[in-house]
Design a protein around this motif. Structure first.
Motif, PDB file in Angstrom:
ATOM      1  N   MET A 327       0.812  -1.218   0.000  1.00  0.00           N
ATOM      2  CA  MET A 327       0.000   0.000   0.000  1.00  0.00           C
ATOM      3  C   MET A 327       0.848   1.271   0.000  1.00  0.00           C
ATOM      4  O   MET A 327       0.323   2.374   0.144  1.00  0.00           O
ATOM      5  CB  MET A 327      -0.936   0.007   1.206  1.00  0.00           C
ATOM      6  CG  MET A 327      -1.969  -1.097   1.187  1.00  0.00           C
ATOM      7  SD  MET A 327      -3.190  -0.920   2.515  1.00  0.00           S
ATOM      8  CE  MET A 327      -2.210  -1.419   3.935  1.00  0.00           C
ATOM      9  N   ALA A 328       2.156   1.124  -0.167  1.00  0.00           N
ATOM     10  CA  ALA A 328       3.051   2.288  -0.174  1.00  0.00           C
ATOM     11  C   ALA A 328       2.712   3.217  -1.337  1.00  0.00           C
ATOM     12  O   ALA A 328       2.408   2.766  -2.448  1.00  0.00           O
ATOM     13  CB  ALA A 328       4.499   1.828  -0.264  1.00  0.00           C
ATOM     14  N   ARG A 329       2.781   4.525  -1.065  1.00  0.00           N
ATOM     15  CA  ARG A 329       2.461   5.529  -2.086  1.00  0.00           C
ATOM     16  C   ARG A 329       3.671   6.434  -2.291  1.00  0.00           C
ATOM     17  O   ARG A 329       4.170   7.040  -1.340  1.00  0.00           O
ATOM     18  CB  ARG A 329       1.243   6.348  -1.641  1.00  0.00           C
ATOM     19  CG  ARG A 329       0.005   5.481  -1.494  1.00  0.00           C
ATOM     20  CD  ARG A 329      -1.192   6.239  -1.012  1.00  0.00           C
ATOM     21  NE  ARG A 329      -1.137   6.540   0.421  1.00  0.00           N
ATOM     22  CZ  ARG A 329      -2.216   6.797   1.164  1.00  0.00           C
ATOM     23  NH1 ARG A 329      -3.418   6.771   0.600  1.00  0.00           N
ATOM     24  NH2 ARG A 329      -2.093   7.074   2.446  1.00  0.00           N
ATOM     25  N   GLU A 330       4.134   6.504  -3.516  1.00  0.00           N
ATOM     26  CA  GLU A 330       5.341   7.265  -3.832  1.00  0.00           C
ATOM     27  C   GLU A 330       4.993   8.750  -3.937  1.00  0.00           C
ATOM     28  O   GLU A 330       4.798   9.289  -5.027  1.00  0.00           O
ATOM     29  CB  GLU A 330       5.976   6.764  -5.122  1.00  0.00           C
ATOM     30  CG  GLU A 330       7.376   7.315  -5.357  1.00  0.00           C
ATOM     31  CD  GLU A 330       8.032   6.716  -6.576  1.00  0.00           C
ATOM     32  OE1 GLU A 330       9.149   7.157  -6.911  1.00  0.00           O
ATOM     33  OE2 GLU A 330       7.439   5.812  -7.196  1.00  0.00           O
ATOM     34  N   LEU A 331       4.937   9.400  -2.770  1.00  0.00           N
ATOM     35  CA  LEU A 331       4.581  10.816  -2.692  1.00  0.00           C
ATOM     36  C   LEU A 331       5.617  11.560  -1.864  1.00  0.00           C
ATOM     37  O   LEU A 331       6.217  10.977  -0.951  1.00  0.00           O
ATOM     38  CB  LEU A 331       3.210  10.983  -2.024  1.00  0.00           C
ATOM     39  CG  LEU A 331       1.983  10.412  -2.743  1.00  0.00           C
ATOM     40  CD1 LEU A 331       0.779  10.480  -1.813  1.00  0.00           C
ATOM     41  CD2 LEU A 331       1.713  11.174  -4.033  1.00  0.00           C
ATOM     42  N   PRO A 332       5.828  12.843  -2.136  1.00  0.00           N
ATOM     43  CA  PRO A 332       6.647  13.641  -1.223  1.00  0.00           C
ATOM     44  C   PRO A 332       6.028  13.626   0.171  1.00  0.00           C
ATOM     45  O   PRO A 332       4.796  13.476   0.314  1.00  0.00           O
ATOM     46  CB  PRO A 332       6.606  15.039  -1.843  1.00  0.00           C
ATOM     47  CG  PRO A 332       6.261  14.821  -3.271  1.00  0.00           C
ATOM     48  CD  PRO A 332       5.363  13.620  -3.294  1.00  0.00           C
ATOM     49  N   VAL A 333       6.851  13.784   1.185  1.00  0.00           N
ATOM     50  CA  VAL A 333       6.384  13.692   2.566  1.00  0.00           C
ATOM     51  C   VAL A 333       5.208  14.621   2.843  1.00  0.00           C
ATOM     52  O   VAL A 333       4.210  14.218   3.456  1.00  0.00           O
ATOM     53  CB  VAL A 333       7.541  13.980   3.550  1.00  0.00           C
ATOM     54  CG1 VAL A 333       7.017  14.253   4.954  1.00  0.00           C
ATOM     55  CG2 VAL A 333       8.520  12.822   3.571  1.00  0.00           C
ATOM     56  N   GLY A 334       5.301  15.867   2.404  1.00  0.00           N
ATOM     57  CA  GLY A 334       4.228  16.829   2.671  1.00  0.00           C
ATOM     58  C   GLY A 334       2.897  16.365   2.116  1.00  0.00           C
ATOM     59  O   GLY A 334       1.856  16.470   2.780  1.00  0.00           O
ATOM     60  N   GLU A 335       2.910  15.836   0.886  1.00  0.00           N
ATOM     61  CA  GLU A 335       1.671  15.358   0.270  1.00  0.00           C
ATOM     62  C   GLU A 335       1.155  14.107   0.969  1.00  0.00           C
ATOM     63  O   GLU A 335      -0.059  13.934   1.134  1.00  0.00           O
ATOM     64  CB  GLU A 335       1.900  15.074  -1.215  1.00  0.00           C
ATOM     65  CG  GLU A 335       2.173  16.313  -2.047  1.00  0.00           C
ATOM     66  CD  GLU A 335       2.365  15.994  -3.517  1.00  0.00           C
ATOM     67  OE1 GLU A 335       1.863  14.931  -3.966  1.00  0.00           O
ATOM     68  OE2 GLU A 335       3.017  16.779  -4.219  1.00  0.00           O
ATOM     69  N   LEU A 336       2.065  13.229   1.370  1.00  0.00           N
ATOM     70  CA  LEU A 336       1.651  12.001   2.045  1.00  0.00           C
ATOM     71  C   LEU A 336       0.972  12.323   3.375  1.00  0.00           C
ATOM     72  O   LEU A 336      -0.094  11.769   3.685  1.00  0.00           O
ATOM     73  CB  LEU A 336       2.855  11.088   2.269  1.00  0.00           C
ATOM     74  CG  LEU A 336       2.572   9.786   3.040  1.00  0.00           C
ATOM     75  CD1 LEU A 336       1.530   8.948   2.318  1.00  0.00           C
ATOM     76  CD2 LEU A 336       3.858   8.991   3.255  1.00  0.00           C
ATOM     77  N   ILE A 337       1.567  13.201   4.164  1.00  0.00           N
ATOM     78  CA  ILE A 337       0.964  13.542   5.454  1.00  0.00           C
ATOM     79  C   ILE A 337      -0.369  14.247   5.251  1.00  0.00           C
ATOM     80  O   ILE A 337      -1.344  13.978   5.972  1.00  0.00           O
ATOM     81  CB  ILE A 337       1.943  14.396   6.288  1.00  0.00           C
ATOM     82  CG1 ILE A 337       3.112  13.520   6.773  1.00  0.00           C
ATOM     83  CG2 ILE A 337       1.222  15.040   7.484  1.00  0.00           C
ATOM     84  CD1 ILE A 337       4.098  14.223   7.672  1.00  0.00           C
ATOM     85  N   GLU A 338      -0.450  15.119   4.262  1.00  0.00           N
ATOM     86  CA  GLU A 338      -1.730  15.790   3.965  1.00  0.00           C
ATOM     87  C   GLU A 338      -2.803  14.758   3.633  1.00  0.00           C
ATOM     88  O   GLU A 338      -3.951  14.858   4.087  1.00  0.00           O
ATOM     89  CB  GLU A 338      -1.532  16.755   2.800  1.00  0.00           C
ATOM     90  CG  GLU A 338      -2.759  17.578   2.461  1.00  0.00           C
ATOM     91  CD  GLU A 338      -2.516  18.552   1.316  1.00  0.00           C
ATOM     92  OE1 GLU A 338      -3.508  19.137   0.824  1.00  0.00           O
ATOM     93  OE2 GLU A 338      -1.347  18.736   0.915  1.00  0.00           O
ATOM     94  N   LEU A 339      -2.443  13.728   2.844  1.00  0.00           N
ATOM     95  CA  LEU A 339      -3.393  12.685   2.479  1.00  0.00           C
ATOM     96  C   LEU A 339      -3.767  11.830   3.683  1.00  0.00           C
ATOM     97  O   LEU A 339      -4.946  11.484   3.878  1.00  0.00           O
ATOM     98  CB  LEU A 339      -2.788  11.814   1.376  1.00  0.00           C
ATOM     99  CG  LEU A 339      -3.658  10.686   0.812  1.00  0.00           C
ATOM    100  CD1 LEU A 339      -4.988  11.224   0.309  1.00  0.00           C
ATOM    101  CD2 LEU A 339      -2.907   9.965  -0.303  1.00  0.00           C
ATOM    102  N   LEU A 340      -2.785  11.488   4.505  1.00  0.00           N
ATOM    103  CA  LEU A 340      -3.065  10.694   5.706  1.00  0.00           C
ATOM    104  C   LEU A 340      -4.014  11.416   6.647  1.00  0.00           C
ATOM    105  O   LEU A 340      -4.935  10.812   7.215  1.00  0.00           O
ATOM    106  CB  LEU A 340      -1.749  10.371   6.437  1.00  0.00           C
ATOM    107  CG  LEU A 340      -0.818   9.362   5.775  1.00  0.00           C
ATOM    108  CD1 LEU A 340       0.540   9.362   6.465  1.00  0.00           C
ATOM    109  CD2 LEU A 340      -1.420   7.959   5.804  1.00  0.00           C
TER     110      LEU A 340
END
Length: 357
Positions: A327-340
């Protein structure tokens, strides 16, 4: 979240300290800037190397961060078993054209020197893996204004951490990638770990200090689940491993979502201590025979792992990963945390809608 943890980060999201290069200053700074709690992994580094990374991190961000230390390990390894394993790995050394390492490397991971640096020049948070520090050590960090977290894998370990004076515990479920942070490495207990939701509930009913939940968490809905079970924050490792800010090797990042690697397994093959990673050739061929000998096996295989990475051979690398790696998503950290955070809020809203009024 408890007030102390709330003061540390905007969101209940902690980036796991992943030793071996993944959790460097760039990753920790990106997490801190995005509202989470970033961590430097000091394991396997010299005390001076740790200090230089802390200075680099401070130049990158003004946000709070943590540093993770490995506890010294007792000398319990059977020298004969280590020697047998050395002979078994002779073919690997020939294949990768590199000598096996010296198993008698630094057994305490420069623990005392690192503690001295962190007491003299305090950081916001210090966490501990593979055991619990003494009360004197934890009290000294408290006097320095440092928040302390002890990683645990059972309610008994959590209770011991509370008695010793830890500010919080990081509760690690069996789903977690990398090393299992048991306080006592007992081969008889291999493959008997507890799932995260059950473990968080047990620990919540045992201790009064805050809980950070870790193990296989990849989505905001999972964060909502562990918070509902009694955790104060969630720690994610594999989810951040694939981010561009992560220092993990490119082959490691690619393997996380490569259909060639279909499952994870707890293995002693690379380090002599149970650690969850993607099942590759090395794990299949050597896992069943690796002795309980940490950190001796870690030092023995260091050169092999480095040579495999240099040769572009993921089948010989330690590909640490949690059970949710696909389920890993190749996103920059900022975008990943925003999505989480968006997923967390959506899960909470959905739960509120279903709750009886």
């Amino acid at each position: 979240m408890s007030s102390a943890l709330t003061d540390l980060c905007r969101y209940p999201i902690v980036q796991a300290p992943m030793a071996g290069g993944a959790s460097g200053p760039q990753l920790a700074a990106a997490v801190a800037d995005a509202g989470g709690l970033g961590f430097l992994a000091a394991g396997y580094k010299t005390a001076d190397g740790m200090y230089h990374e802390i200075k680099q991190l401070r130049r990158l961000t003004g946000g709070p961060f943590g540093v993770n230390l490995f506890m010294p390990q007792p000398a319990l390894a059977d020298a004969g078993a280590v020697e047998v394993y050395r002979h078994q790995l002779a073919g690997e050394a020939a294949w990768y054209e590199t000598p096996l390492g010296d198993p008698d490397g630094c057994g305490d991971d420069a623990y005392e020197a690192k503690v001295a640096i962190l007491r003299e020049d305090p950081v916001p948070v210090v966490s501990f893996t593979f055991g619990c520090p003494t009360r004197d050590t934890l009290d000294a960090f408290a006097k320095a204004g440092t928040y302390t977290i002890v990683t645990v894998t059972s309610a008994e370990e959590a209770q011991a951490a509370q008695w010793a004076g830890a500010d919080a515990v990081c509760v690690q479920g069996v789903e977690a990638g990398g090393h299992q942070s048991t306080h006592r490495d007992d081969p008889q207990a291999d493959h008997t770990g507890i799932g995260l939701l059950s473990l968080v509930t047990q620990v919540r009913e045992t201790v009064q200090i805050p809980i950070v939940a870790a193990g296989g968490l990849m989505r905001g809905s999972q964060i909502a689940a562990v918070l509902a079970a009694g955790a104060d924050a969630a720690q994610l490792g594999t989810a951040f491993l694939i981010c561009p800010e992560s220092g993990a090797h490119l082959l490691h990042k690619q393997a996380l979502t490569n259909p060639l690697f279909v499952r994870t397994e707890l293995t002693r093959a690379f380090s002599g201590r149970p650690a969850r990673g993607l099942v590759n050739r090395f794990v299949r061929e050597h896992g069943p025979y690796a002795p309980a000998a940490y950190p001796q096996v870690h030092y023995l295989t260091t050169g092999l792992r480095q040579a495999a990475a240099k040769a572009g051979d993921a089948q010989g690398m330690a590909l640490w990963a949690g059970q949710g790696h696909r389920m890993a998503r190749e996103l920059p950290v900022g975008e990943l945390i925003e999505l989480l955070v968006a997923e967390l809020e959506a899960a909470r809203a959905a739960l509120s809608m279903r709750s009886p009024r």
